[in-house]
Design a protein around this motif. Structure first.
Motif, short mmCIF file in Angstrom:
data_model
loop_
_atom_site.label_atom_id
_atom_site.label_comp_id
_atom_site.label_asym_id
_atom_site.label_seq_id
_atom_site.Cartn_x
_atom_site.Cartn_y
_atom_site.Cartn_z
N SER A 197 49.10 40.23 34.15
CA SER A 197 49.42 38.66 33.84
C SER A 197 48.90 37.79 35.01
CB SER A 197 50.83 38.30 33.65
OG SER A 197 51.14 39.18 32.58
N SER A 198 47.78 37.95 35.34
CA SER A 198 47.25 36.95 36.33
C SER A 198 46.52 35.85 36.01
CB SER A 198 46.27 38.00 37.27
OG SER A 198 46.83 39.03 37.75
N PRO A 199 46.29 34.84 36.85
CA PRO A 199 45.35 33.75 36.61
C PRO A 199 44.05 34.08 36.06
CG PRO A 199 46.50 33.45 38.64
CD PRO A 199 46.63 34.62 38.21
N PRO A 200 43.20 32.99 35.26
CA PRO A 200 42.00 33.60 34.63
C PRO A 200 40.80 33.93 35.61
CG PRO A 200 42.74 31.44 33.70
CD PRO A 200 43.70 31.89 34.83
N THR A 201 40.88 33.45 36.93
CA THR A 201 39.92 33.70 37.83
C THR A 201 40.50 34.97 38.86
OG1 THR A 201 40.39 32.09 39.39
CG2 THR A 201 38.77 31.74 37.55
N ALA A 202 41.66 35.44 38.70
CA ALA A 202 42.22 36.21 39.60
C ALA A 202 42.83 37.50 38.96
CB ALA A 202 43.12 35.67 40.63
N ARG A 203 42.22 37.64 37.78
CA ARG A 203 42.72 38.72 37.17
C ARG A 203 42.56 40.20 37.89
NH1 ARG A 203 40.44 35.64 32.90
NH2 ARG A 203 42.14 35.57 31.01
N LYS A 204 43.37 41.58 37.68
CA LYS A 204 43.15 42.68 38.48
C LYS A 204 42.81 43.69 37.79
CE LYS A 204 45.07 40.10 42.08
NZ LYS A 204 44.13 39.73 43.20
N MET A 205 41.83 44.50 37.93
CA MET A 205 41.56 45.72 37.45
C MET A 205 42.13 46.62 38.43
SD MET A 205 37.45 45.76 36.52
CE MET A 205 36.71 44.62 37.82
N SER A 206 42.75 47.73 37.99
CA SER A 206 43.68 48.61 38.54
C SER A 206 43.27 49.79 38.42
CB SER A 206 45.06 48.43 38.23
OG SER A 206 45.64 47.19 38.17
N LYS A 207 43.52 50.84 39.89
CA LYS A 207 43.48 52.35 39.96
C LYS A 207 44.79 52.60 40.53
CE LYS A 207 41.61 54.54 43.13
NZ LYS A 207 40.99 55.24 43.94
N GLY A 208 45.68 53.02 39.94
CA GLY A 208 47.29 53.20 40.53
C GLY A 208 47.59 52.05 41.09
N ALA A 209 47.86 52.05 42.48
CA ALA A 209 48.53 50.76 43.24
C ALA A 209 47.20 49.84 43.63
CB ALA A 209 49.27 51.17 44.48
N GLU A 210 45.92 50.28 43.68
CA GLU A 210 44.74 49.66 44.28
C GLU A 210 44.33 48.62 43.05
OE1 GLU A 210 42.47 51.78 47.42
OE2 GLU A 210 42.78 53.39 45.71
N THR A 211 43.60 47.53 43.47
CA THR A 211 43.35 46.48 42.44
C THR A 211 41.75 45.97 42.87
OG1 THR A 211 44.22 44.81 43.64
CG2 THR A 211 45.53 45.92 41.71
N VAL A 212 41.23 45.51 41.81
CA VAL A 212 39.88 44.65 42.24
C VAL A 212 40.00 43.47 41.45
CG1 VAL A 212 37.32 44.72 41.72
CG2 VAL A 212 38.52 46.79 42.63
N THR A 239 40.25 49.64 35.71
CA THR A 239 40.17 48.93 34.53
C THR A 239 41.47 48.00 34.21
OG1 THR A 239 41.65 50.61 33.63
CG2 THR A 239 39.44 51.12 33.62
N ASP A 240 41.25 46.91 33.43
CA ASP A 240 42.16 46.11 32.75
C ASP A 240 41.95 45.96 31.43
OD1 ASP A 240 44.27 44.36 32.98
OD2 ASP A 240 43.00 42.72 33.62
N THR A 241 43.12 45.46 30.89
CA THR A 241 43.17 45.27 29.19
C THR A 241 43.35 43.88 29.13
OG1 THR A 241 43.71 47.64 28.64
CG2 THR A 241 44.01 45.91 26.94
N VAL A 242 42.50 43.05 28.49
CA VAL A 242 42.95 41.78 28.15
C VAL A 242 42.83 41.57 26.72
CG1 VAL A 242 41.75 39.19 28.35
CG2 VAL A 242 41.48 41.13 30.14
N VAL A 243 44.10 40.85 26.38
CA VAL A 243 44.25 40.42 24.83
C VAL A 243 43.61 39.41 24.27
CG1 VAL A 243 46.10 40.13 23.17
CG2 VAL A 243 46.56 41.90 24.94
N VAL A 244 42.98 39.29 23.30
CA VAL A 244 42.28 38.21 22.72
C VAL A 244 43.13 37.57 21.59
CG1 VAL A 244 40.08 37.48 21.50
CG2 VAL A 244 39.84 39.30 23.28
#
Length: 314
Positions: A237-252, A305-310
């Motif tokens: 649930s991040s802002p549009p330009t600061a979304r997070k892809m995750s692998k465990g506790a780590e993010t991109v 990875t991240d999942t974004v709902v359209v």
């Protein structure tokens, strides 16, 4: 007294024979709401009610000819309902498999009325019902929303009958019954379909420069339907330009944008002005989603990875 009763019974039979007649009524056929965007058809039925008087045991052949209706017919396979200048294709059939078109000897197409029959009982009366099967075809996405109708009466419902052991409904014959009336109707509601193409940023060793990639959202809406497309903040649930892809506790960290320059964020109602508007045309409209992974501290190697709902609102 017994002789009088027998004579009266015998005298009654010829009077019934002279009163040969049939009357018919047809219920309206309503398809209610139909989905013109999908390839699926919508089915409905109507019922013919038949009442006849005639000679005891003598078969009455009934030919219920159904013409094009006030909506007309665009071909041998498609009658039409109308809403102003707009049309919706459908067809009427005599079988539940919807393979035999219900027609008339009066039109240019090959299909004819089905042969129906009633046989009067010992009282000289007969009644029965028959089903008209209807289908609105799918894949009519360019049909605008609204209420569609075709009416049947007069020459469009020419019901004829006569004594016959045959099944020939290829031409007009016998007695023309008073014409029954009925309508065929459907409602096309505003609707949208959506499909997506994922964004893949590929493989990158060190995140010391922008990594760009694109995806796609395909929106198909009924003509003139106003819509907007929003993207939520992903699993975090991040802002549009600061979304997070995750692998465990780590993010991109990454962002999704509406423009190739990656200056217009693509979000949802929580970020005013960040959704994409449009107007339906009945065909697919493809929207490019521009993604960017900005320079940042590089986490450990792996798949993020991240999942974004359209959401399409219309």
């Amino acid at each position: 007294m017994l002789r009088t009763i027998i004579l009266l019974a015998i005298a009654l039979i010829p009077s019934l024979a002279r009163a040969q007649s049939c009357s018919f009524s047809v219920s309206n056929m309503s398809f209610s709401s139909v989905d013109t965007l999908s390839g699926s058809q919508t089915n409905s039925t109507a019922t013919i009610s038949m009442d006849c008087l005639g000679l005891v045991g003598q078969r009455i052949l009934i030919c219920p000819n159904l013409g094009a209706g006030t909506g007309g017919a665009s071909s041998a396979n498609a009658r039409q309902m109308l809403n102003g200048a707009n049309s919706l294709n459908y067809q009427l059939y005599s079988d539940s498999a919807r393979s035999v078109v219900w027609g008339t000897y009066t039109w240019a197409y090959a299909s004819r009325a089905p042969a129906l029959a009633l046989t009067p009982n010992i009282l000289g009366a007969a009644s029965g019902t028959a089903t008209i099967y209807g289908t609105v075809f799918g894949g009519q996405g360019t049909t605008p929303p609204g209420s569609y109708l075709s009416a049947f009466s007069g020459a469009y419902t020419e019901f004829r009958y006569r004594y016959s052991i045959g099944n020939n409904c290829d031409s007009g014959f016998g007695i023309l019954a008073p014409s029954p009336s009925f309508t065929v109707s459907a409602t096309v509601a505003p609707n949208c379909l959506v499909s997506t193409q994922n964004i893949d940023f590929g493989s990158t060793g060190v995140l010391d420069a922008n990594v760009d990639a694109t995806g796609q959202i395909s929106v198909t809406c009924t003509p003139a339907a106003a819509y907007s497309v929003s993207l939520n903040g992903g699993t975090t649930s991040s802002p549009p330009t600061a979304r997070k892809m995750s692998k465990g506790a780590e993010t991109v960290t990454y962002g999704l944008y509406r423009d190739a320059g990656r200056t217009l964020p693509w979000g949802d109602s929580s970020t005013p002005g960040s959704t994409v508007p449009g107007t339906g045309s009945g065909v697919a409209q493809n929207l490019t989603v521009y993604g960017r992974v900005p320079p940042q501290a590089t986490p450990s190697a792996g798949v993020y990875t991240d999942t974004v709902v359209v959401t399409v609102t219309y």
